[in-house]
Design a protein around this motif. Sequence first.
Motif, PDB file in Angstrom:
ATOM      1  N   LEU A 110       0.834  -1.207   0.000  1.00 43.83           N
ATOM      2  CA  LEU A 110       0.000   0.000   0.000  1.00 43.83           C
ATOM      3  C   LEU A 110       0.869   1.258   0.000  1.00 43.83           C
ATOM      4  CD1 LEU A 110      -2.796  -1.018   2.547  1.00 43.83           C
ATOM      5  CD2 LEU A 110      -3.075  -0.622   0.102  1.00 43.83           C
ATOM      6  N   ALA A 111       1.945   1.243   0.781  1.00 43.29           N
ATOM      7  CA  ALA A 111       2.849   2.396   0.816  1.00 43.29           C
ATOM      8  C   ALA A 111       3.492   2.604  -0.559  1.00 43.29           C
ATOM      9  CB  ALA A 111       3.920   2.189   1.882  1.00 43.29           C
ATOM     10  N   GLU A 112       3.959   1.522  -1.179  1.00 41.86           N
ATOM     11  CA  GLU A 112       4.577   1.639  -2.502  1.00 41.86           C
ATOM     12  C   GLU A 112       3.579   2.139  -3.544  1.00 41.86           C
ATOM     13  OE1 GLU A 112       7.990  -1.856  -2.441  1.00 41.86           O
ATOM     14  OE2 GLU A 112       5.891  -2.413  -2.754  1.00 41.86           O
ATOM     15  N   ALA A 113       2.344   1.643  -3.458  1.00 48.22           N
ATOM     16  CA  ALA A 113       1.323   2.065  -4.417  1.00 48.22           C
ATOM     17  C   ALA A 113       1.039   3.559  -4.283  1.00 48.22           C
ATOM     18  CB  ALA A 113       0.042   1.261  -4.195  1.00 48.22           C
ATOM     19  N   ARG A 114       0.981   4.056  -3.045  1.00 43.99           N
ATOM     20  CA  ARG A 114       0.731   5.480  -2.857  1.00 43.99           C
ATOM     21  C   ARG A 114       1.895   6.305  -3.374  1.00 43.99           C
ATOM     22  NH1 ARG A 114      -2.143   9.457  -3.757  1.00 43.99           N
ATOM     23  NH2 ARG A 114      -2.046  11.186  -2.299  1.00 43.99           N
ATOM     24  N   LEU A 115       3.111   5.874  -3.136  1.00 45.60           N
ATOM     25  CA  LEU A 115       4.289   6.583  -3.650  1.00 45.60           C
ATOM     26  C   LEU A 115       4.281   6.609  -5.174  1.00 45.60           C
ATOM     27  CD1 LEU A 115       6.950   5.100  -1.193  1.00 45.60           C
ATOM     28  CD2 LEU A 115       6.144   7.476  -1.229  1.00 45.60           C
ATOM     29  N   ALA A 116       3.857   5.496  -5.774  1.00 42.36           N
ATOM     30  CA  ALA A 116       3.787   5.441  -7.238  1.00 42.36           C
ATOM     31  C   ALA A 116       2.735   6.412  -7.769  1.00 42.36           C
ATOM     32  CB  ALA A 116       3.482   4.013  -7.701  1.00 42.36           C
ATOM     33  N   GLU A 117       1.570   6.487  -7.090  1.00 39.55           N
ATOM     34  CA  GLU A 117       0.519   7.407  -7.520  1.00 39.55           C
ATOM     35  C   GLU A 117       0.988   8.855  -7.473  1.00 39.55           C
ATOM     36  OE1 GLU A 117      -2.807   6.685  -5.063  1.00 39.55           O
ATOM     37  OE2 GLU A 117      -3.223   4.687  -5.876  1.00 39.55           O
ATOM     38  N   LEU A 118       1.895   9.158  -6.557  1.00 38.98           N
ATOM     39  CA  LEU A 118       2.428  10.521  -6.441  1.00 38.98           C
ATOM     40  C   LEU A 118       3.561  10.784  -7.422  1.00 38.98           C
ATOM     41  CD1 LEU A 118       2.444  10.772  -2.537  1.00 38.98           C
ATOM     42  CD2 LEU A 118       0.912  11.973  -4.105  1.00 38.98           C
ATOM     43  N   GLY A 119       3.873   9.797  -8.256  1.00 30.80           N
ATOM     44  CA  GLY A 119       4.919   9.984  -9.257  1.00 30.80           C
ATOM     45  C   GLY A 119       6.324   9.941  -8.716  1.00 30.80           C
ATOM     46  N   LEU A 120       6.531   9.260  -7.594  1.00 28.39           N
ATOM     47  CA  LEU A 120       7.848   9.251  -6.946  1.00 28.39           C
ATOM     48  C   LEU A 120       8.701   8.044  -7.323  1.00 28.39           C
ATOM     49  CD1 LEU A 120       6.719  10.554  -3.441  1.00 28.39           C
ATOM     50  CD2 LEU A 120       7.799  11.835  -5.288  1.00 28.39           C
ATOM     51  N   ARG A 121       8.229   7.199  -8.213  1.00 24.12           N
ATOM     52  CA  ARG A 121       8.977   6.086  -8.806  1.00 24.12           C
ATOM     53  C   ARG A 121       9.591   5.160  -7.757  1.00 24.12           C
ATOM     54  NH1 ARG A 121      11.200  10.505 -11.428  1.00 24.12           N
ATOM     55  NH2 ARG A 121      13.335   9.947 -10.900  1.00 24.12           N
ATOM     56  N   PRO A 122       8.764   4.424  -6.987  1.00 21.38           N
ATOM     57  CA  PRO A 122       9.299   3.521  -5.961  1.00 21.38           C
ATOM     58  C   PRO A 122       9.725   2.164  -6.503  1.00 21.38           C
ATOM     59  CG  PRO A 122       6.921   3.464  -5.923  1.00 21.38           C
ATOM     60  CD  PRO A 122       7.289   4.471  -6.978  1.00 21.38           C
ATOM     61  N   ARG A 134      13.444   3.245  -1.329  1.00 24.77           N
ATOM     62  CA  ARG A 134      14.050   4.143  -0.338  1.00 24.77           C
ATOM     63  C   ARG A 134      14.188   5.557  -0.915  1.00 24.77           C
ATOM     64  NH1 ARG A 134      12.818   1.559   4.065  1.00 24.77           N
ATOM     65  NH2 ARG A 134      13.643  -0.563   4.130  1.00 24.77           N
ATOM     66  N   ARG A 135      14.560   5.646  -2.171  1.00 23.03           N
ATOM     67  CA  ARG A 135      14.710   6.956  -2.804  1.00 23.03           C
ATOM     68  C   ARG A 135      13.351   7.658  -2.890  1.00 23.03           C
ATOM     69  NH1 ARG A 135      16.743   5.261  -7.097  1.00 23.03           N
ATOM     70  NH2 ARG A 135      18.939   5.449  -6.497  1.00 23.03           N
ATOM     71  N   ALA A 136      12.313   6.900  -3.225  1.00 22.25           N
ATOM     72  CA  ALA A 136      10.972   7.486  -3.310  1.00 22.25           C
ATOM     73  C   ALA A 136      10.502   7.973  -1.936  1.00 22.25           C
ATOM     74  CB  ALA A 136       9.988   6.456  -3.866  1.00 22.25           C
ATOM     75  N   ILE A 137      10.800   7.197  -0.901  1.00 25.64           N
ATOM     76  CA  ILE A 137      10.420   7.618   0.454  1.00 25.64           C
ATOM     77  C   ILE A 137      11.147   8.896   0.836  1.00 25.64           C
ATOM     78  CG2 ILE A 137      10.509   7.005   2.903  1.00 25.64           C
ATOM     79  CD1 ILE A 137      10.143   4.073   2.074  1.00 25.64           C
ATOM     80  N   ARG A 138      12.436   8.989   0.496  1.00 24.06           N
ATOM     81  CA  ARG A 138      13.190  10.214   0.814  1.00 24.06           C
ATOM     82  C   ARG A 138      12.581  11.412   0.089  1.00 24.06           C
ATOM     83  NH1 ARG A 138      17.703   6.598   0.604  1.00 24.06           N
ATOM     84  NH2 ARG A 138      18.174   7.161  -1.567  1.00 24.06           N
ATOM     85  N   ARG A 139      12.190  11.224  -1.171  1.00 24.83           N
ATOM     86  CA  ARG A 139      11.570  12.324  -1.914  1.00 24.83           C
ATOM     87  C   ARG A 139      10.254  12.741  -1.257  1.00 24.83           C
ATOM     88  NH1 ARG A 139      12.645   9.296  -7.678  1.00 24.83           N
ATOM     89  NH2 ARG A 139      14.713  10.175  -8.111  1.00 24.83           N
ATOM     90  N   TYR A 140       9.481  11.757  -0.848  1.00 26.31           N
ATOM     91  CA  TYR A 140       8.201  12.038  -0.189  1.00 26.31           C
ATOM     92  C   TYR A 140       8.438  12.820   1.098  1.00 26.31           C
ATOM     93  CZ  TYR A 140       3.685  11.195   2.076  1.00 26.31           C
ATOM     94  OH  TYR A 140       2.479  11.359   2.688  1.00 26.31           O
ATOM     95  N   GLN A 141       9.405  12.374   1.918  1.00 23.41           N
ATOM     96  CA  GLN A 141       9.683  13.034   3.191  1.00 23.41           C
ATOM     97  C   GLN A 141      10.214  14.450   2.979  1.00 23.41           C
ATOM     98  OE1 GLN A 141      12.331   9.900   4.488  1.00 23.41           O
ATOM     99  NE2 GLN A 141      10.823   9.079   5.962  1.00 23.41           N
ATOM    100  N   ASP A 142      11.072  14.625   1.990  1.00 21.77           N
ATOM    101  CA  ASP A 142      11.654  15.934   1.725  1.00 21.77           C
ATOM    102  C   ASP A 142      10.574  16.932   1.332  1.00 21.77           C
ATOM    103  OD1 ASP A 142      13.602  17.868   1.430  1.00 21.77           O
ATOM    104  OD2 ASP A 142      14.096  17.306  -0.625  1.00 21.77           O
ATOM    105  N   ALA A 143       9.645  16.510   0.466  1.00 23.02           N
ATOM    106  CA  ALA A 143       8.586  17.412   0.006  1.00 23.02           C
ATOM    107  C   ALA A 143       7.643  17.809   1.129  1.00 23.02           C
ATOM    108  CB  ALA A 143       7.801  16.761  -1.128  1.00 23.02           C
ATOM    109  N   ARG A 144       7.562  17.001   2.169  1.00 20.10           N
ATOM    110  CA  ARG A 144       6.638  17.265   3.270  1.00 20.10           C
ATOM    111  C   ARG A 144       7.342  17.741   4.528  1.00 20.10           C
ATOM    112  NH1 ARG A 144       5.171  14.351  -0.487  1.00 20.10           N
ATOM    113  NH2 ARG A 144       2.985  14.125  -1.132  1.00 20.10           N
ATOM    114  N   LYS A 145       8.609  18.045   4.413  1.00 22.16           N
ATOM    115  CA  LYS A 145       9.414  18.557   5.514  1.00 22.16           C
ATOM    116  C   LYS A 145       9.411  17.602   6.706  1.00 22.16           C
ATOM    117  CE  LYS A 145       8.838  23.414   4.261  1.00 22.16           C
ATOM    118  NZ  LYS A 145       8.444  24.762   4.698  1.00 22.16           N
TER     119      LYS A 145
END
Length: 555
Positions: free
Chosen positions: A498-510, A522-533
């Motif tokens: 579910l986490a990977e699917a949500r990251l993919a929907e946001l275009g973060l390429r997990p 891991r790279r997609a999670i870092r991008r997600y965290q960075d964008a949300r501070k």
Amino acid sequence: MKRLAFSISAALALAAPGSAAAGDLLIIGNSDPGLLQRLAGAADMAGIRASFEDRGTEVSLTTAADADAMRTAFKDFADRLDAATDEIGILLTGRFVSTIAGSYLLPAGMEDTPSLAQVVTEGFPLDAVYAVAAQYPGRALLVLGEVETDATLPEGVAVTLQLRDIPQGVTVAIGPAGDAARFVDRLSAATGEDVLPLARAEGLSLQGFVPPELPMFAGEDVSLPQITPEPDTQAREAADAAAWQEAVSSDTEAGYDTYLAAFPEGRHAGEARQRLTTIRSEPFYREKQAEAELALSRDARREIQRDLSLLGYNTRGIDGIFGRGTRGAVTAWQNANSLTASGYLNADQIARLDAQAERRAAELEEEARQRQAELERQDRTFWSETGAQGDEAGYRAYLKRFPDGLYSEVAQQRLDDIEAQRRAQAEDEDRRRWQAAREQDTEAGYRAYLAERPNGAFVEEARARIDYFNRNSEQIAVQRQAQAEEAALSLNATARRLAEARLAELGLRPGAVDGTFDEDTRRAIRRYQDARKLRVSGYLDQATVVRLMADTILR
């Protein structure tokens, strides 16, 4: 003969000498009786006792039991069971903890943070209850009432009550201690009714054997000689009953004081004093009662904790248990909203909290979208001035500024190609020393390579890695901590997908949505965290999971 075994927190000594016993009721109490009274509301122990005794049940009680007392009381009860036993019921309330070996009810007086050894040697194991209950398939009811705790437990001990290996035919009802007490209050008045709707009505979760209907505990009426009171006595008893009903209806300090003033030795004087003690020990008695009457399920409590976390109030976990962390968060939220800071919620406040959290989640996601767009604009501009030039220096400059950027995979691949070319051209000894440094992958290893091969083919790569360690020493430590926090979440494969699917929907390429967190994930999670501070680590922590869940709700 029916033998009923109930273990509940109370401070009563129950007995019915001379009555015809239609069953046996064993009560083991390990909780603060005043606390249980406040949780149970109208489900007072005196009323429960009377209901069971009216049905001919022989009642005994053990309170504030230590390890030996719990085992002795349970052994005595189990020894009394025989072939004539029709049905059994067991209610345990108090502090429960779990280990890899199973779950335990802790003895009264045990310290807040017991060691693993104390738990397994002094705690009362649920497996013992299972062993007895298993002898009565389809006729055994186990009710577990949990008391909230905010203690920090040692490794190997969890506050969550794990239900596993429930014997076939055994019905288990679980919920907060107050809900369990109210259920027993209703059960004590039942006469062979289906007990499952009674449990559900109090918000208890049913596990194990859950048939369409489960009629139990019919009981037997006891014929007692009737004594006709004198007329004056009748009138006073009627006045006593009416005054008590009025006091209970108001359920206030003034109401019980009024009753005691009129009937200091009345039929309900002891209970009135007990309720006064309860009210005076709890400054927000009414607010606590109002929340208890909502009968919030564990899932509903988790949702409240998620809402508070989204609004920036630290509940110290999202586990459905309202301990000191959650109460403190509720109090802070109430202060911020100019509400009475009681630490307890009513229905209107829960609706208001949920609306604020939903609005905040939408705001956070819009902020994240704008920040992501700005980061990508900066990313593309920087790439055009560095990596797009097609040289090693440009690739390294880009990766130093945007290690997880839009072009990071391209830049890294081209640097890998350059290194491969150098490796092919390098002399054997230089290649061997570089390979050793790469396998070690530490700052000391790369410095050793530079000292031995100052003109080697991989000098630039060595300096780049040294620079990485210098710039990211703090981040590396954060990453180790985040890795441990993610492991503590115990995410199953479904949650990971579910986490990977949500990251993919946001275009973060997990990468592949397969429940396996590889470097792409891991790279997609870092991008997600960075964008949300959020804390950027590449690992899922509680704050990141809360935001991911909120983002999912907003789809």
